[in-house]
Design an enzyme around this catalytic site. Structure first.
Site, mmCIF file in Angstrom:
data_model
loop_
_atom_site.group_PDB
_atom_site.id
_atom_site.type_symbol
_atom_site.label_atom_id
_atom_site.label_comp_id
_atom_site.label_asym_id
_atom_site.label_seq_id
_atom_site.Cartn_x
_atom_site.Cartn_y
_atom_site.Cartn_z
ATOM 1 N N SER A 46 0.841 -1.204 0.000
ATOM 2 C CA SER A 46 0.000 0.000 0.000
ATOM 3 C C SER A 46 0.867 1.241 0.000
ATOM 4 O O SER A 46 2.027 1.223 0.428
ATOM 5 C CB SER A 46 -0.882 0.001 1.255
ATOM 6 O OG SER A 46 -1.540 1.239 1.426
ATOM 7 N N TYR A 88 -1.824 -0.937 10.586
ATOM 8 C CA TYR A 88 -1.986 -1.392 9.196
ATOM 9 C C TYR A 88 -0.795 -0.943 8.345
ATOM 10 O O TYR A 88 -0.210 -1.735 7.595
ATOM 11 C CB TYR A 88 -3.288 -0.831 8.644
ATOM 12 C CG TYR A 88 -3.524 -1.069 7.167
ATOM 13 C CD1 TYR A 88 -4.055 -2.277 6.710
ATOM 14 C CD2 TYR A 88 -3.262 -0.073 6.236
ATOM 15 C CE1 TYR A 88 -4.298 -2.483 5.362
ATOM 16 C CE2 TYR A 88 -3.508 -0.270 4.879
ATOM 17 C CZ TYR A 88 -4.019 -1.476 4.446
ATOM 18 O OH TYR A 88 -4.259 -1.682 3.107
#
Length: 290
Positions: A185, A198
């Site tokens: 990401s 995360y």
């Protein structure tokens, strides 16, 4: 005719919406685009055997659809409560004339990962492509003090343990020419404070990808990753308190649709990417990365 990428898909503001985790495709407004009417395959993955985690919705569904239209058979995972979305993904794969196998699986559990790989080998005889895509996040605007040990454990076990186990277990069944593609990401490089745990795991996925690639290339197996920016998937209304301006921070001015991510996963799995390994393909909507 070419299209202005800033106007190609819906832009914020979006209607307010809230879902319980894990989130579902049907209630989303606007509905995500997985390439149902737009993705056209060319057969570059003909007769390949692919395993995709988190294939019931979002990026995973778009990848499963694209792989099928490129000629691959697809086994994909979903959580038990995502069965309706999983059936819809399976139908898209089967409409492309390929085999779809939907497997309920919680990749936080090592034994479930083992059974998943065994199922893939029993069905397909081998694994040509492994896409480690399933992930968990939960926004905590109040920062690290609000991240419970339970949440931290779930994030790490889903995003890292599952990827580690499935890669380790799949490699003995992956022939030369096979590949692993991980979903990292933009958060790996530009972490949002409310997604601290995360983002940490997404940084680890970059390192894992680069290290494993060096370990496996001697066997003819490539390992790469895709780093999306904000993408409009069920995980967003299920894990964020406010989605009305989601994706507005990207220079392109909107979130990606899952269909815009799928071509990256197709390319990295294709013979055209034969000289590409240990790389991170950034698809961030214009956010500059190191």
């Amino acid at each position: 005719m070419t299209e202005d990428p800033t106007q190609k898909h819906p832009r914020p503001e979006f209607p307010g919406q809230d879902q319980q985790h894990p989130g579902w495709t049907g209630p989303m407004d606007p509905p995500p685009d997985h390439g149902e009417t737009s993705y056209e395959g060319t057969g570059i993955l003909r007769d390949r055997k692919a395993v995709v985690t988190g294939g019931d919705s979002g990026i995973g569904r778009a990848v499963a659809l694209a792989y099928a239209r490129e000629g691959a058979d697809v086994l994909f995972t979903h959580l038990p409560e995502e069965e309706k979305d999983a059936r819809e993904t399976a139908a898209l794969v089967e409409e492309a004339g390929r085999t779809a196998i939907a497997v309920p699986c919680d990749i936080r559990e090592e034994e479930q990962c083992r059974r998943l790989v065994e199922r893939a080998v029993a069905e397909f005889g081998r694994i040509d492509i492994l896409v480690n895509n399933a992930a968990y996040q939960m926004s905590q605007p109040d920062g690290i003090q609000a991240i419970s040990t339970e949440q931290f454990d779930r994030v790490v076990r889903t995003n890292l343990y599952g990827m580690f186990w499935l890669s380790k277990m799949s490699l003995p069944h992956m022939p030369s020419g096979g590949c692993i593609i991980n979903s990292t990401s933009v958060q790996a490089y530009k972490p949002s404070p409310h997604l601290l745990d995360y983002a940490m795991t997404k940084g680890a996925i970059v390192t894992f990808t680069q290290g494993l690639a060096q370990m496996t290339i001697g066997d003819g197996i490539r390992v790469n990753a895709v780093a999306p920016g904000p993408v409009w998937t069920p995980l967003i209304p299920a894990t964020m308190p406010d989605t009305t301006e989601f994706g507005k921070q990207a220079p392109i001015g909107r979130p990606a649709q899952p269909a815009e991510m799928a071509p990256a996963y197709v390319f990295l799995a294709s013979p055209q990417a034969s000289y590409i390994t240990a790389e991170i393909l950034n698809a961030t909507g214009g956010t500059p990365l190191p």
